[in-house]
Write an enzyme that holds these catalytic residues in place. Structure first.
Site, PDB file in Angstrom:
ATOM      1  CG  HIS A  31      -1.952  -1.104   1.140  1.00 49.32           C
ATOM      2  ND1 HIS A  31      -2.650  -1.561   2.228  1.00 49.32           N
ATOM      3  CD2 HIS A  31      -2.369  -1.852   0.094  1.00 49.32           C
ATOM      4  CE1 HIS A  31      -3.458  -2.545   1.851  1.00 49.32           C
ATOM      5  NE2 HIS A  31      -3.310  -2.744   0.574  1.00 49.32           N
TER       6      HIS A  31
ATOM      7  CB  CYS B 194       4.437  14.548  -9.644  1.00 52.59           C
ATOM      8  SG  CYS B 194       3.460  15.820 -10.475  1.00 52.59           S
TER       9      CYS B 194
HETATM   10  C1  BV8 Z   1      -8.492  -2.006  -5.287  1.00 51.22           C
HETATM   11  C2  BV8 Z   1      -3.134   3.063   2.496  1.00 51.22           C
HETATM   12  C3  BV8 Z   1      -9.080  -2.354  -7.520  1.00 51.22           C
HETATM   13  C4  BV8 Z   1      -3.894   4.171   3.065  1.00 51.22           C
HETATM   14  C5  BV8 Z   1      -4.765   1.319   2.462  1.00 51.22           C
HETATM   15  C6  BV8 Z   1     -15.523   0.148  -3.781  1.00 51.22           C
HETATM   16  C7  BV8 Z   1     -14.788   1.004  -4.587  1.00 51.22           C
HETATM   17  C8  BV8 Z   1     -13.425   0.809  -4.798  1.00 51.22           C
HETATM   18  C9  BV8 Z   1     -12.794  -0.260  -4.197  1.00 51.22           C
HETATM   19  C10 BV8 Z   1     -13.555  -1.085  -3.408  1.00 51.22           C
HETATM   20  C11 BV8 Z   1     -14.892  -0.906  -3.186  1.00 51.22           C
HETATM   21  N1  BV8 Z   1     -15.324  -1.891  -2.348  1.00 51.22           N
HETATM   22  C12 BV8 Z   1     -14.300  -2.689  -2.037  1.00 51.22           C
HETATM   23  C13 BV8 Z   1     -13.228  -2.231  -2.685  1.00 51.22           C
HETATM   24  C14 BV8 Z   1     -11.933  -2.759  -2.628  1.00 51.22           C
HETATM   25  C15 BV8 Z   1     -11.181  -1.971  -1.554  1.00 51.22           C
HETATM   26  C16 BV8 Z   1     -11.484  -2.616  -0.225  1.00 51.22           C
HETATM   27  O1  BV8 Z   1     -11.030  -3.706   0.027  1.00 51.22           O
HETATM   28  N2  BV8 Z   1     -12.296  -1.920   0.570  1.00 51.22           N
HETATM   29  C17 BV8 Z   1     -12.676  -2.474   1.856  1.00 51.22           C
HETATM   30  C18 BV8 Z   1     -12.826  -1.341   2.856  1.00 51.22           C
HETATM   31  C19 BV8 Z   1     -13.958  -3.268   1.658  1.00 51.22           C
HETATM   32  N3  BV8 Z   1      -9.786  -2.115  -1.887  1.00 51.22           N
HETATM   33  C20 BV8 Z   1      -9.214  -1.151  -2.589  1.00 51.22           C
HETATM   34  O2  BV8 Z   1      -9.732  -0.103  -2.896  1.00 51.22           O
HETATM   35  C21 BV8 Z   1      -7.813  -1.498  -3.040  1.00 51.22           C
HETATM   36  N4  BV8 Z   1      -7.737  -1.299  -4.458  1.00 51.22           N
HETATM   37  O3  BV8 Z   1      -9.313  -2.808  -4.940  1.00 51.22           O
HETATM   38  O4  BV8 Z   1      -8.246  -1.720  -6.609  1.00 51.22           O
HETATM   39  C22 BV8 Z   1     -10.241  -1.428  -7.744  1.00 51.22           C
HETATM   40  C23 BV8 Z   1     -10.007  -0.166  -8.257  1.00 51.22           C
HETATM   41  C24 BV8 Z   1     -11.100   0.654  -8.514  1.00 51.22           C
HETATM   42  C25 BV8 Z   1     -12.402   0.223  -8.228  1.00 51.22           C
HETATM   43  C26 BV8 Z   1     -12.605  -1.042  -7.670  1.00 51.22           C
HETATM   44  C27 BV8 Z   1     -11.524  -1.869  -7.419  1.00 51.22           C
HETATM   45  C28 BV8 Z   1      -6.810  -0.580  -2.353  1.00 51.22           C
HETATM   46  C29 BV8 Z   1      -6.717  -0.978  -0.897  1.00 51.22           C
HETATM   47  C30 BV8 Z   1      -5.592  -0.188  -0.261  1.00 51.22           C
HETATM   48  C31 BV8 Z   1      -6.178   0.952   0.519  1.00 51.22           C
HETATM   49  N5  BV8 Z   1      -5.098   1.613   1.245  1.00 51.22           N
HETATM   50  N6  BV8 Z   1      -3.714   1.870   3.051  1.00 51.22           N
HETATM   51  C32 BV8 Z   1      -3.266   4.555   4.355  1.00 51.22           C
HETATM   52  O5  BV8 Z   1      -2.696   3.695   5.046  1.00 51.22           O
HETATM   53  O6  BV8 Z   1      -3.377   5.749   4.646  1.00 51.22           O
HETATM   54  S1  BV8 Z   1      -5.616   0.141   3.333  1.00 51.22           S
HETATM   55  C33 BV8 Z   1      -5.502   0.608   4.978  1.00 51.22           C
HETATM   56  O7  BV8 Z   1      -6.542  -0.018   5.673  1.00 51.22           O
HETATM   57  C34 BV8 Z   1      -4.270   0.106   5.636  1.00 51.22           C
HETATM   58  O8  BV8 Z   1      -3.148   0.145   4.842  1.00 51.22           O
HETATM   59  C35 BV8 Z   1      -4.624  -1.287   5.990  1.00 51.22           C
HETATM   60  O9  BV8 Z   1      -4.278  -2.134   4.951  1.00 51.22           O
HETATM   61  C36 BV8 Z   1      -6.107  -1.258   6.045  1.00 51.22           C
HETATM   62  C37 BV8 Z   1      -6.535  -1.547   7.452  1.00 51.22           C
HETATM   63  O10 BV8 Z   1      -6.316  -2.917   7.564  1.00 51.22           O
HETATM   64  P1  BV8 Z   1      -5.417  -3.546   8.729  1.00 51.22           P
HETATM   65  O11 BV8 Z   1      -3.975  -3.330   8.441  1.00 51.22           O
HETATM   66  O12 BV8 Z   1      -5.911  -4.923   8.850  1.00 51.22           O
HETATM   67  O13 BV8 Z   1      -5.710  -2.703  10.023  1.00 51.22           O
HETATM   68  P2  BV8 Z   1      -7.005  -2.754  10.913  1.00 51.22           P
HETATM   69  O14 BV8 Z   1      -6.914  -1.609  11.852  1.00 51.22           O
HETATM   70  O15 BV8 Z   1      -8.208  -2.903  10.014  1.00 51.22           O
HETATM   71  O16 BV8 Z   1      -6.894  -4.126  11.722  1.00 51.22           O
HETATM   72  C38 BV8 Z   1      -5.894  -4.261  12.701  1.00 51.22           C
HETATM   73  C39 BV8 Z   1      -6.024  -5.672  13.225  1.00 51.22           C
HETATM   74  O17 BV8 Z   1      -4.954  -5.895  14.117  1.00 51.22           O
HETATM   75  C40 BV8 Z   1      -7.313  -5.912  13.992  1.00 51.22           C
HETATM   76  O18 BV8 Z   1      -7.881  -7.120  13.535  1.00 51.22           O
HETATM   77  C41 BV8 Z   1      -6.855  -6.056  15.442  1.00 51.22           C
HETATM   78  O19 BV8 Z   1      -7.563  -7.082  16.124  1.00 51.22           O
HETATM   79  C42 BV8 Z   1      -5.434  -6.478  15.307  1.00 51.22           C
HETATM   80  N7  BV8 Z   1      -4.562  -5.976  16.367  1.00 51.22           N
HETATM   81  C43 BV8 Z   1      -4.611  -4.773  16.998  1.00 51.22           C
HETATM   82  N8  BV8 Z   1      -3.584  -4.688  17.879  1.00 51.22           N
HETATM   83  C44 BV8 Z   1      -2.888  -5.858  17.786  1.00 51.22           C
HETATM   84  C45 BV8 Z   1      -3.504  -6.675  16.834  1.00 51.22           C
HETATM   85  N9  BV8 Z   1      -3.057  -7.898  16.518  1.00 51.22           N
HETATM   86  C46 BV8 Z   1      -1.953  -8.331  17.181  1.00 51.22           C
HETATM   87  N10 BV8 Z   1      -1.309  -7.602  18.104  1.00 51.22           N
HETATM   88  C47 BV8 Z   1      -1.737  -6.377  18.437  1.00 51.22           C
HETATM   89  N11 BV8 Z   1      -1.092  -5.648  19.373  1.00 51.22           N
HETATM   90 ZN    ZN Z   2       5.049  16.815 -11.859  1.00 49.21          ZN
END
Ligand code: BV8
Ligand code: ZN
Length: 242
Positions: free
Chosen positions: A114, A122
């Protein structure tokens, strides 16, 4: 607790999420209730969000740059470095995290699916992404000195495609591991909510690989994993592999 054997046949693919960095004090997305300043992260971390209010998006990323620069890798990150040293090119770490902590810990075989907080590119021309740790002042929207268009964080936003080369590298590794050894996939600290990262477990299962989840809470795709270890990644990971 069942243990993970890293023998001479093991090919280990790891996927990490915000829960691994949480042990370093970096807030998770779920921990923030998926919100930042009362807005859903998806709204800020998106091309629409950047078009609508680029200075808000730069404030979001500048704040996270400041936060990430102030923390350090934790024993969970260090466990992955040890596993990589043990397995060599039979190890690959795919991370959803953009904080750069895996590389700072010493991991080398890393795919930052990501993007990276400390890189800027840019939005208007082909100049390559460049290292940038600048914490921009509130309201600032930096411009490209080549074309004058807005600079943006080198991050994959919701609705944007991941780098095909990154996906290819993960796919090739999984295939190679499944055909020439014993493929093991371990996901740590991820809610399994975001695709395509959340779909890797199914790819590994189709290839006959072994699957592990180390997480604090049940993940959305928990049922897809054969081995599930509940706990903090910084505590579980160092003692997991034998
Ligand atoms: C894509 C950068 C093809 C940002 C991130 C509608 C329109 C467009 C797309 C979609 C749509 N519907 C669905 C999609 C696909 C979408 C998606 O999956 N959406 C989800 C919300 C349903 N995906 C995308 O858009 C991807 N691209 O599909 O392209 C496309 C293109 C156009 C149109 C359609 C499809 C791009 C996905 C990348 C997004 N960018 N990051 C930034 O960081 O600022 S994702 C962002 O959220 C993070 O990077 C991270 O990946 C994600 C959060 O996930 P986690 O890392 O799992 O974190 P989270 O807090 O959720 O969970 C933490 C876990 O840790 C918990 O379970 C907790 O229990 C546990 N935990 C906590 N503490 C601990 C622990 N475990 C162990 N020890 C601890 N101490
Ligand atoms: Zn430029």
């Amino acid at each position: 607790m069942d243990s993970l054997t890293l023998d001479s046949k093991t090919w280990l693919l790891v996927l990490t999420g915000a829960g691994v960095s949480a042990e370093s004090g970096v807030p998770t997305f779920r921990g923030m209730g998926g919100l930042w300043e009362d807005q859903p992260v998806e709204a800020v971390a998106s091309p629409e969000g950047f078009r609508k209010d680029p200075s808000l998006v730069w404030r979001f990323y500048s704040e996270r740059r400041k936060g990430a620069a102030a923390v350090h890798p934790n024993p969970g990150h260090e466990a992955f470095v040890a596993w990589e040293r043990h397995l060599g090119d039979r190890f690959l770490l795919a991370t959803q995290n953009v904080d750069g902590l895996h590389t700072r810990a010493g991991s080398q075989r890393v795919v930052e699916m990501h993007g990276n907080l400390f890189k800027t590119r840019c939005s208007g021309c082909e100049r390559p992404p460049f290292d940038d740790a600048t914490v921009y002042p509130v309201g600032a929207v930096p411009a490209c000195d080549a074309c004058g268009k807005r600079l943006r964080p080198h991050i994959v936003w919701f609705g944007e495609y991941l780098d095909p080369a990154d996906l290819e590298r993960i796919e090739t590794f999984a295939l190679q591991g499944a055909t020439s050894g014993r493929l093991v996939f371990l996901a740590a600290g991820t809610s399994g909510a975001v695709f395509p990262a959340a779909g890797i477990v199914d790819r590994v299962r189709r290839a006959g690989g072994e699957t592990w989840l180390v997480n604090l809470d049940p993940a959305e795709n928990s049922s897809r994993f054969e081995h599930r270890v509940v706990g903090r990644s910084g505590e579980v990971l160092p003692g997991l592999a034998k």
